[in-house]
Scaffold this active site. Structure first.
Site, mmCIF file in Angstrom:
data_model
loop_
_atom_site.group_PDB
_atom_site.id
_atom_site.type_symbol
_atom_site.label_atom_id
_atom_site.label_comp_id
_atom_site.label_asym_id
_atom_site.label_seq_id
_atom_site.Cartn_x
_atom_site.Cartn_y
_atom_site.Cartn_z
ATOM 1 N N TYR A 1 35.963 30.572 31.018
ATOM 2 C CA TYR A 1 36.322 31.991 31.023
ATOM 3 C C TYR A 1 36.576 32.471 29.588
ATOM 4 C CZ TYR A 1 39.257 36.109 31.490
ATOM 5 O OH TYR A 1 39.787 37.369 31.342
ATOM 6 N N SER B 1 40.386 38.733 26.294
ATOM 7 C CA SER B 1 41.504 38.015 26.877
ATOM 8 C C SER B 1 42.177 37.111 25.862
ATOM 9 C CB SER B 1 40.956 37.153 28.025
ATOM 10 O OG SER B 1 41.922 36.234 28.436
ATOM 11 N N LYS C 1 34.411 35.240 27.160
ATOM 12 C CA LYS C 1 34.984 36.413 26.468
ATOM 13 C C LYS C 1 34.717 36.320 24.963
ATOM 14 C CE LYS C 1 36.811 38.664 29.961
ATOM 15 N NZ LYS C 1 36.415 40.029 30.321
HETATM 16 N N1 UFG Z 1 50.211 29.137 38.119
HETATM 17 C C1 UFG Z 1 50.798 28.252 38.980
HETATM 18 N N2 UFG Z 1 50.431 28.294 40.294
HETATM 19 C C2 UFG Z 1 49.498 29.189 40.765
HETATM 20 C C3 UFG Z 1 48.918 30.095 39.863
HETATM 21 C C4 UFG Z 1 49.296 30.038 38.536
HETATM 22 O O1 UFG Z 1 51.621 27.435 38.587
HETATM 23 O O2 UFG Z 1 49.187 29.143 41.965
HETATM 24 C C5 UFG Z 1 50.571 29.082 36.694
HETATM 25 C C6 UFG Z 1 49.380 28.745 35.815
HETATM 26 O O3 UFG Z 1 49.187 27.363 35.727
HETATM 27 C C7 UFG Z 1 49.786 29.418 34.501
HETATM 28 C C8 UFG Z 1 50.611 30.634 34.948
HETATM 29 O O4 UFG Z 1 51.013 30.364 36.285
HETATM 30 O O5 UFG Z 1 50.606 28.579 33.785
HETATM 31 C C9 UFG Z 1 49.815 31.912 34.948
HETATM 32 O O6 UFG Z 1 48.627 31.686 35.681
HETATM 33 P P1 UFG Z 1 47.703 32.873 36.207
HETATM 34 O O7 UFG Z 1 46.628 32.232 37.035
HETATM 35 O O8 UFG Z 1 48.525 33.922 36.834
HETATM 36 O O9 UFG Z 1 47.110 33.478 34.882
HETATM 37 P P2 UFG Z 1 46.343 32.745 33.685
HETATM 38 O O10 UFG Z 1 47.337 32.572 32.565
HETATM 39 O O11 UFG Z 1 45.608 31.536 34.125
HETATM 40 O O12 UFG Z 1 45.227 33.800 33.314
HETATM 41 C C10 UFG Z 1 45.524 35.155 33.199
HETATM 42 C C11 UFG Z 1 44.292 35.940 33.606
HETATM 43 C C12 UFG Z 1 43.209 35.712 32.624
HETATM 44 C C13 UFG Z 1 43.725 35.930 31.218
HETATM 45 C C14 UFG Z 1 44.931 35.114 30.938
HETATM 46 C C15 UFG Z 1 45.456 35.387 29.559
HETATM 47 O O13 UFG Z 1 43.833 35.565 34.879
HETATM 48 O O14 UFG Z 1 42.175 36.609 32.929
HETATM 49 O O15 UFG Z 1 45.902 35.419 31.882
HETATM 50 O O16 UFG Z 1 46.663 34.729 29.345
HETATM 51 F F1 UFG Z 1 42.783 35.567 30.343
#
Ligand code: UFG
Length: 333
Positions: free
Chosen positions: A144, A120, A148
Site C-alpha cells: 500500500y 499516506s 502511494k
Molecule cells: N489494529 C489492531 N487490530 C485491528 C485493526 C488494527 O490491533 O483489528 C492496529 C494496527 O495493527 C495498527 C493500528 O491498530 O497498529 C491502526 O491500524 P488501522 O488498520 O486502523 O490503520 P493503519 O495504521 O494500518 O492504516 C491507516 C490507513 C492507511 C494509512 C495509515 C497511515 O488504513 O490508509 O493509516 O498511518 F496509510
C-alpha cells in the site's frame, strides 16, 4: 472562494471523499463525484452530481471534464488497507498505480492541471523520530505504501514535464465522523482500529483482535496519529483554494501531532463509551510500522490548516454516534 466552481472528486463516495464533498459544498464549490462504488456508497453523494465509473476509463473522464469543466481534481480513489496489501499486492498495483496512470493521462489530455492527491503516512515506513516531517526519508514497508509512493513520483514527473500542480496529502490515521451525523466510516469488511473497537463494544461479530504487544514502544503496542475526518475535509478545501490561487506543488502531512498506542485507544474508548471493550491479543500484523506520528507544521504554514476536532475522546465519540446509528438503521444511511 467557491463561487459554485466545479471540482472533480474521484472517490467522492468513500469515507474521506464524502466528508470532503460536504466541506466543498459548504465552501461554495460544486463537487462532481466519479466513483465506481466498489467501496463507496451512492447514498454518501449528496452535494453534487454523481457519475458511476472508474478513474481508469479515459473516455469517461474526458467526457466528464468536457461536460462539467472542473477547475481542479481531488483524487481519493484507492484501495487503502495495509494488511490486505501485503496479502494481495497485485490489487494495490492495479487499483492504485495502474488506474492512476490512465486517470492522469486523461486529466492532462483534457487540460486539467491542478490536483489534490491522497497519499499516506504509509510512505514513510519505520521511523525513530518523535514526529515525522515531510523531509523524513521515504521507506514504505508494505505494498500500500509503495503504491502511494509511486503515485507521488508520477505527480512529480507530471509537475516537471507538463506543469501539473499538485497538493499531495500524507494522511496519518483518518477516523471520526461528520458531527452533524450525515456521514461516517463504513468499510466492508471493516479493518480499521476505531470502528472495530466500537463494533466490539456493540458486540457485533467477534471481539477485536489487537495486533502485537512486543513493539519497541513504551507499552509494546503500535502508536498512530488519529486525525478527524472533518479536519481532513477542511484541508482539502484549503488545498483547492491554494491551487486556484496559483500555489505551486507541495507535499503536506495531515495529522494531529499526538500519538496514541493501540492500548491507549482501547482505554480511551472504554472511558468515552462507559463500558469495557471486549478484545483479545494476537500476533503482529505484517506491514505495521511501530510508530507513525505527524509533524503537521508545514500544512499550518502553507495552508493555515490545523487539526481542530482531532482530540481522541471527541473523535471516538463522533465515530460512536455514527456506529450506533448504523446498527439501528440498515446500512448505509
Ligand atoms: N489494529 C489492531 N487490530 C485491528 C485493526 C488494527 O490491533 O483489528 C492496529 C494496527 O495493527 C495498527 C493500528 O491498530 O497498529 C491502526 O491500524 P488501522 O488498520 O486502523 O490503520 P493503519 O495504521 O494500518 O492504516 C491507516 C490507513 C492507511 C494509512 C495509515 C497511515 O488504513 O490508509 O493509516 O498511518 F496509510
Amino acid at each position: 472562494m467557491g463561487q459554485n466552481l466545479p471540482i472533480l472528486v474521484a472517490g467522492g463516495a468513500g469515507f474521506i471523499g464524502s466528508h470532503t464533498c460536504k466541506a466543498l459544498f459548504q465552501a461554495g464549490y460544486c463537487p462532481i463525484v466519479l466513483d465506481n462504488l466498489c467501496t463507496g456508497y451512492r447514498d454518501y453523494v449528496k452535494w453534487g452530481p454523481f457519475i458511476e465509473g472508474s478513474i481508469s476509463n479515459e473516455g469517461l473522464v474526458g467526457e466528464i471534464v468536457q461536460h462539467y469543466q472542473p477547475c481542479a481534481v481531488i483524487h481519493f480513489a484507492s484501495s487503502i488497507n495495509v494488511g490486505e496489501s501485503v496479502q494481495d499486492p497485485q490489487k494495490y498495483i492495479l487499483n492504485n498505480v495502474c488506474d492512476t496512470v490512465f486517470f492522469l493521462k486523461a486529466l492532462r489530455e483534457n487540460g486539467l492541471e491542478k490536483i489534490v492527491f491522497s497519499s499516506s503516512a504509509a510512505v514513510y515506513g519505520p521511523s525513530q523520530v518523535k514526529t515525522i516531517d515531510e523531509g523524513h526519508p521515504i521507506g514504505p514497508i508494505n505494498p500500500y505504501g509503495y503504491s502511494k509512493a509511486w503515485m507521488e513520483t508520477m505527480l512529480a514527473s507530471y509537475r516537471d514535464a507538463y506543469g501539473m500542480q499538485s497538493v499531495i496529502f500524507r494522511y496519518f490515521n483518518a477516523a471520526g465522523a461528520d458531527k452533524e451525523g450525515e456521514l461516517g466510516e463504513s468499510h466492508d469488511p471493516e479493518t480499521h482500529l476505531i470502528p472495530l473497537i466500537l463494533q466490539s463494544a456493540l458486540e457485533i461479530g467477534d471481539p477485536i483482535t489487537l495486533f502485537g504487544q512486543n513493539y519497541d514502544t513504551p507499552d509494546g503496542t503500535c502508536i498512530r496519529d488519529y486525525v478527524h475526518v472533518m479536519d481532513l475535509a477542511d484541508a482539502h478545501v484549503k488545498a483547492i483554494d491554494y491551487l486556484l490561487d496559483g500555489g505551486p506543488s507541495v507535499i503536506l502531512n495531515l495529522g494531529s501531532e499526538v500519538g496514541y498506542s493501540v492500548a491507549e485507544v482501547i482505554k480511551t474508548a472504554s472511558e468515552v463509551l462507559g463500558c469495557p471493550i471486549p478484545h483479545k491479543w494476537g500476533a503482529r500484523r505484517e506491514g505495521d510500522p511501530a510508530r507513525l506520528v505527524a509533524n503537521p507544521q508545514k500544512a499550518k504554514t502553507v495552508l493555515h490548516w490545523q487539526a481542530r476536532h482531532s482530540d481522541l475522546s471527541s473523535l471516538i465519540l463522533d465515530a460512536w454516534k455514527w456506529q450506533r446509528r448504523l446498527t439501528s438503521d440498515s446500512r448505509p444511511l
